[in-house]
Design an enzyme around this catalytic site. Sequence first.
Site, PDB file in Angstrom:
ATOM      1  N   ARG A 144      16.663  -0.062  -3.986  1.00  0.00           N
ATOM      2  CA  ARG A 144      15.485  -0.605  -4.674  1.00  0.00           C
ATOM      3  C   ARG A 144      15.657  -0.553  -6.172  1.00  0.00           C
ATOM      4  O   ARG A 144      16.252   0.378  -6.709  1.00  0.00           O
ATOM      5  CB  ARG A 144      14.234   0.185  -4.302  1.00  0.00           C
ATOM      6  CG  ARG A 144      13.923  -0.029  -2.881  1.00  0.00           C
ATOM      7  CD  ARG A 144      12.581   0.391  -2.461  1.00  0.00           C
ATOM      8  NE  ARG A 144      12.578   0.244  -1.018  1.00  0.00           N
ATOM      9  CZ  ARG A 144      12.706   1.254  -0.194  1.00  0.00           C
ATOM     10  NH1 ARG A 144      12.790   2.472  -0.648  1.00  0.00           N
ATOM     11  NH2 ARG A 144      12.746   1.040   1.090  1.00  0.00           N
ATOM     12  N   PRO A 152       0.794  -1.220   0.000  1.00  0.00           N
ATOM     13  CA  PRO A 152       0.000   0.000   0.000  1.00  0.00           C
ATOM     14  C   PRO A 152       0.828   1.272   0.000  1.00  0.00           C
ATOM     15  O   PRO A 152       1.661   1.486   0.873  1.00  0.00           O
ATOM     16  CB  PRO A 152      -0.834  -0.112   1.282  1.00  0.00           C
ATOM     17  CG  PRO A 152      -0.322  -1.266   2.034  1.00  0.00           C
ATOM     18  CD  PRO A 152       0.617  -2.012   1.204  1.00  0.00           C
ATOM     19  N   LYS A 169       1.383   7.642   3.803  1.00  0.00           N
ATOM     20  CA  LYS A 169       0.915   6.258   3.858  1.00  0.00           C
ATOM     21  C   LYS A 169       0.308   5.919   5.212  1.00  0.00           C
ATOM     22  O   LYS A 169       0.035   4.753   5.494  1.00  0.00           O
ATOM     23  CB  LYS A 169       2.093   5.314   3.572  1.00  0.00           C
ATOM     24  CG  LYS A 169       2.719   5.511   2.194  1.00  0.00           C
ATOM     25  CD  LYS A 169       3.972   4.667   2.037  1.00  0.00           C
ATOM     26  CE  LYS A 169       4.728   5.078   0.784  1.00  0.00           C
ATOM     27  NZ  LYS A 169       6.072   4.455   0.731  1.00  0.00           N
TER      28      LYS A 169
END
Length: 294
Positions: free
Chosen positions: A276, A2, A61
């Site tokens: 990442r 999410p 978030k």
Amino acid sequence: MPELPEVETIRSDLALRFIGLRLEMLKILGERTIRRNKTNLEEVGPELLGRQLSDAKRYGKYLILELSGSQIGEISYLVVHLGMSGRFVLQLPEMPNGRDHTKMHVRFSEEDLYLWDPRTFGEVFLETGLDDLGRPMTLSKRLGIDPYLYPHNVAGALGEVAVRSSRAIKAVLLDQKVIAGLGNIYSDEVLFRSRVSPSFPVSALDKRGIERVAEAVVEVVNKAVVLRGSSLKDKSYMDLSGRPGSYQSEHLVYGRYSKACMVCGEDIDRVLIAGRYSSFCSICQQGADRWDYS
DNA sequence: AACTCCCCCTGGATGC
DNA sequence: TGCATCCAGGGGGAGT
């Protein structure tokens, strides 16, 4: 996983269903889920029973459940970060191996709500106040601009970084202190749409380049909210009722490494930035100067 | 002070 | 087929 659009979808669903109802049960089932334990949830938890859910907010978030107190002006916030695999569900999912990943069980006026989080990156804590932007007080300094709440401030936030830093633009987009809410999926999509390479130094972007990226941030986030977020094969994100979002069909680079670019046909490349992988098209994405080639 | 890297964790995908 | 290993990712803290 999410990110802002998924959390916003959960927020609006929770708001529709639970605002005005009273908290009847608050059970924490995972020790790691309250690892910060900022205001000792285990002790304070019982005091929250009987309070009304007066609002469901979000910043970045973080999901912020507002509980009005019995005394005037007394408000507490149950703050939830879903981490990698956290989901709010009305009904617990079945696991083939029979494992139970329920980390929190709340009940509002006879309606059950569960926090389901297999990888336990999620966390829950209590907060006494929000700052002027709506950030949980203890996270004030850690969160930058929320692009859904403050779309007009995104370019300013990026511009501020650009004058003092030469970090890769991708690392900047992932940095919650600058823009709060983007993760790997949406930052990759933003960079493809603004035609900037993920490793491009933010300091090398001119004013127009910054504006391009900022516009793409707002555009991507807004569209993804309309489409109720992205659900991947791993099913780590599903909404309250277990239904997937549909922004994944709009993905142009994320998860498309070594596949053909939808625009030019070149193989999508990837590069490791800030730990990442960023997927990008080495033809379509270069500096901001290339942006008007389409 | 600014930034990168490692760690936490599990299920699914991949490799042998 | 089955086992082992790898990989994903957010955020915090250690390390540079």
